[in-house]
Design a protein around this motif. Structure first.
Motif, PDB file in Angstrom:
ATOM      1  N   ARG A  18       2.083  -2.642 -30.560  1.00 11.69           N
ATOM      2  CA  ARG A  18       0.855  -3.342 -30.922  1.00 11.69           C
ATOM      3  C   ARG A  18       1.041  -4.848 -30.729  1.00 11.69           C
ATOM      4  N   GLY A  19       0.078  -5.433 -30.030  1.00 14.90           N
ATOM      5  CA  GLY A  19       0.155  -6.864 -29.801  1.00 14.90           C
ATOM      6  C   GLY A  19       0.831  -7.246 -28.507  1.00 14.90           C
ATOM      7  N   THR A  20       1.238  -6.239 -27.719  1.00 19.00           N
ATOM      8  CA  THR A  20       1.754  -6.528 -26.390  1.00 19.00           C
ATOM      9  C   THR A  20       0.766  -5.999 -25.376  1.00 19.00           C
ATOM     10  N   GLN A  21       1.024  -6.260 -24.123  1.00 17.75           N
ATOM     11  CA  GLN A  21       0.081  -5.804 -23.107  1.00 17.75           C
ATOM     12  C   GLN A  21       0.803  -5.474 -21.818  1.00 17.75           C
ATOM     13  N   ASP A  22       0.225  -4.544 -21.081  1.00 17.34           N
ATOM     14  CA  ASP A  22       0.654  -4.258 -19.725  1.00 17.34           C
ATOM     15  C   ASP A  22      -0.326  -4.961 -18.786  1.00 17.34           C
ATOM     16  N   ILE A  23       0.191  -5.630 -17.783  1.00 17.45           N
ATOM     17  CA  ILE A  23      -0.659  -6.429 -16.896  1.00 17.45           C
ATOM     18  C   ILE A  23      -0.669  -5.787 -15.516  1.00 17.45           C
ATOM     19  N   PHE A  24      -1.867  -5.534 -15.004  1.00 10.25           N
ATOM     20  CA  PHE A  24      -2.005  -4.808 -13.738  1.00 10.25           C
ATOM     21  C   PHE A  24      -3.294  -5.229 -13.040  1.00 10.25           C
ATOM     22  N   GLY A  25      -3.332  -4.990 -11.738  1.00 10.13           N
ATOM     23  CA  GLY A  25      -4.566  -5.186 -10.982  1.00 10.13           C
ATOM     24  C   GLY A  25      -5.027  -6.627 -10.953  1.00 10.13           C
ATOM     25  N   ALA A  26      -6.320  -6.842 -11.197  1.00 13.77           N
ATOM     26  CA  ALA A  26      -6.903  -8.181 -11.126  1.00 13.77           C
ATOM     27  C   ALA A  26      -6.258  -9.124 -12.135  1.00 13.77           C
ATOM     28  N   GLU A  27      -5.915  -8.601 -13.330  1.00 18.17           N
ATOM     29  CA  GLU A  27      -5.267  -9.435 -14.338  1.00 18.17           C
ATOM     30  C   GLU A  27      -3.905  -9.910 -13.850  1.00 18.17           C
ATOM     31  N   ALA A  28      -3.152  -9.002 -13.228  1.00 13.85           N
ATOM     32  CA  ALA A  28      -1.836  -9.364 -12.714  1.00 13.85           C
ATOM     33  C   ALA A  28      -1.947 -10.384 -11.578  1.00 13.85           C
ATOM     34  N   GLU A  29      -2.965 -10.248 -10.755  1.00 10.64           N
ATOM     35  CA  GLU A  29      -3.159 -11.201  -9.667  1.00 10.64           C
ATOM     36  C   GLU A  29      -3.499 -12.590 -10.211  1.00 10.64           C
ATOM     37  N   ALA A  30      -4.324 -12.639 -11.258  1.00  8.55           N
ATOM     38  CA  ALA A  30      -4.661 -13.921 -11.875  1.00  8.55           C
ATOM     39  C   ALA A  30      -3.428 -14.536 -12.528  1.00  8.55           C
ATOM     40  N   PHE A  31      -2.625 -13.707 -13.179  1.00  5.46           N
ATOM     41  CA  PHE A  31      -1.375 -14.140 -13.802  1.00  5.46           C
ATOM     42  C   PHE A  31      -0.457 -14.760 -12.741  1.00  5.46           C
TER      43      PHE A  31
END
Length: 423
Positions: A18-31
């Motif tokens: 809880r409180g963490t995240q997996d980053i993928f797709g458009a979010e990962a590209e923005a990151f």
């Protein structure tokens, strides 16, 4: 077969903490866009890359952040290793950088411009743009006591936001905390002012009154508003030197074309902060509107046992910046330059060499080599690529054919990369 063997085992799908995240797709590209832009900009300003451990001795953070701060008392992930030593997952970068500066002899490089980025950890209530594992960009100038260092960092931050395409609606708020003497005089006046209203202050502000009175000024509790509105202002306690320092920072920003606004309530509670405090804020992230913030911390090195060393720095949350990048539509996926259609499996080695030649030339390329060979060309034609490259056998000889809407620069680059492979 035993009874236990006859009962299927149910495998639970692991859940994210809880409180963490997996980053993928458009979010990962923005990151990735945020990190890539930061790396490019920090090189323009000649900031040297640094890497620090993800965990440090707990004392590094308790001494630098203050034993009574919320970060140390409530939010740090601390644990004992097998040797009984208390370690902490880093909640911020500056303390670790200061420790490295002192212990590694980096003083020889002063003034030293450093930049880093990576994961940080704080135990706090998750909300939009805020997680227990999060990521930050960080830039510091250590060993420079001149206002020009503050200007350099602020201009760099302003350029970063502009190059990310998210500067519209973001405002630089600026304040001065004065030099040591100015700050102490202001602090004493604030304590006297708020003590007169102690019973009417919020519980948090009552606690801060003795430990960290400057923090009362940025309280969001409506019960504190009447008393912060008429609280003493730093300008009434600034020495001539402190006024001159702040004036040189603001004139430097004006000269560089960086817009700013004065925010007299912007403070840093810890005693080692001096002079400039700043935040770039937006109204596009809900209550958590700060996207980048920092200030001058001339007394930090001393608190860690080092020599008197002026320093200034800032940090920015990558997740928050990435959210703004996405909202602004600033991430545009680069078009695929070439798609290869392998129409004859006997030419597999040739197609692999062609793919390697294109990528080696810096051209994005992919290949369709599965399924029915007869249908691969049609599949490739449906892919959004600048150039379609088909590999087939004609009259018993391998053939490479290029197709495109027009002979663009990309088409000519593909043609040049594949020319050595033409049979």
């Amino acid at each position: 077969m035993s009874k236990s063997d006859s009962i299927p085992t149910r495998i639970e799908t692991p859940q994210a903490i809880r409180g963490t995240q997996d980053i993928f797709g458009a979010e990962a590209e923005a990151f990735a866009r945020v990190v890539e832009t930061f790396e490019r900009v920090r090189k323009l300003y000649r900031f040297r890359r640094a890497e620090m451990p993800v965990f440090e001795k707990t004392a590094v953070f308790s001494r630098s952040l203050g034993e009574t701060t919320d970060v140390v008392s409530k939010e740090m992930y601390s644990f004992e290793d097998r040797g009984g030593e208390s370690l902490t997952l880093r909640p911020e970068f500056t303390a670790g950088i200061a420790r490295a500066y002192i212990t590694n002899g980096w003083q020889q490089h002063a003034p030293l411009k450093l930049a880093t980025h990576g994961p940080l950890f704080r135990y706090e209530r998750p909300q939009k743009g805020r997680y227990r594992q999060f990521h930050q960009l960080d830039a510091e100038i250590i060993g420079a006591g001149e206002p020009l260092a503050d200007v350099e960092l602020l201009v760099m931050a302003d350029q970063l936001l502009k190059e990310l395409g998210i500067s519209d609606g973001v405002t630089l708020q600026l304040n001065t905390l004065g030099d040591g003497a100015s700050r102490e005089a202001w602090r004493a006046a604030l304590v006297e002012h708020f003590r007169a209203h102690r019973a009417e202050l919020s519980e948090d502000s009552q606690e801060r009154l003795e430990k960290n009175p400057l923090r009362i000024l940025d309280s969001k509790d409506p019960r504190d508003k009447p008393f912060t509105a008429d609280a003493p202002r730093i300008d009434d306690y600034l020495s001539a030197e402190a006024q001159d320092f702040f004036g040189r920072v603001t004139s430097g920003l004006d000269a560089a074309g960086v817009a700013w606004t004065r925010n007299g309530s912007l403070v840093r509670g810890l005693d080692y902060y001096r002079h400039t405090a700043f935040e770039f804020v937006t109204d596009r992230l809900g209550a958590q509107g700060t996207v980048l913030g920092g200030g001058r911390y001339d007394g930090l090195m001393e608190s860690l046992g080092g020599p008197v060393t002026p320093a200034v720095g800032w940090a920015a949350g990558i997740e928050r910046l990435a959210m703004l990048v996405q909202d602004a539509g600033a991430v545009v996926e680069e078009p695929l330059v070439a798609i290869l259609a392998l129409e004859d499996d006997a030419l597999l080695d040739l197609s692999v060499r062609a793919l390697a030649a294109l990528r080696g030339a810096g051209l994005s390329a992919d290949m369709i080599a599965s399924g029915s060979p007869r249908k691969r060309f049609d599949k490739a034609a449906k892919v959004n690529a600048v150039v379609l490259v088909s590999l087939s056998t004609r009259d018993g000889a391998p053939t490479i054919t290029l197709r495109a809407a027009e002979q663009t620069r990309a088409y000519l680059a593909v043609e040049a990369a594949l020319k050595p492979l033409h049979p």
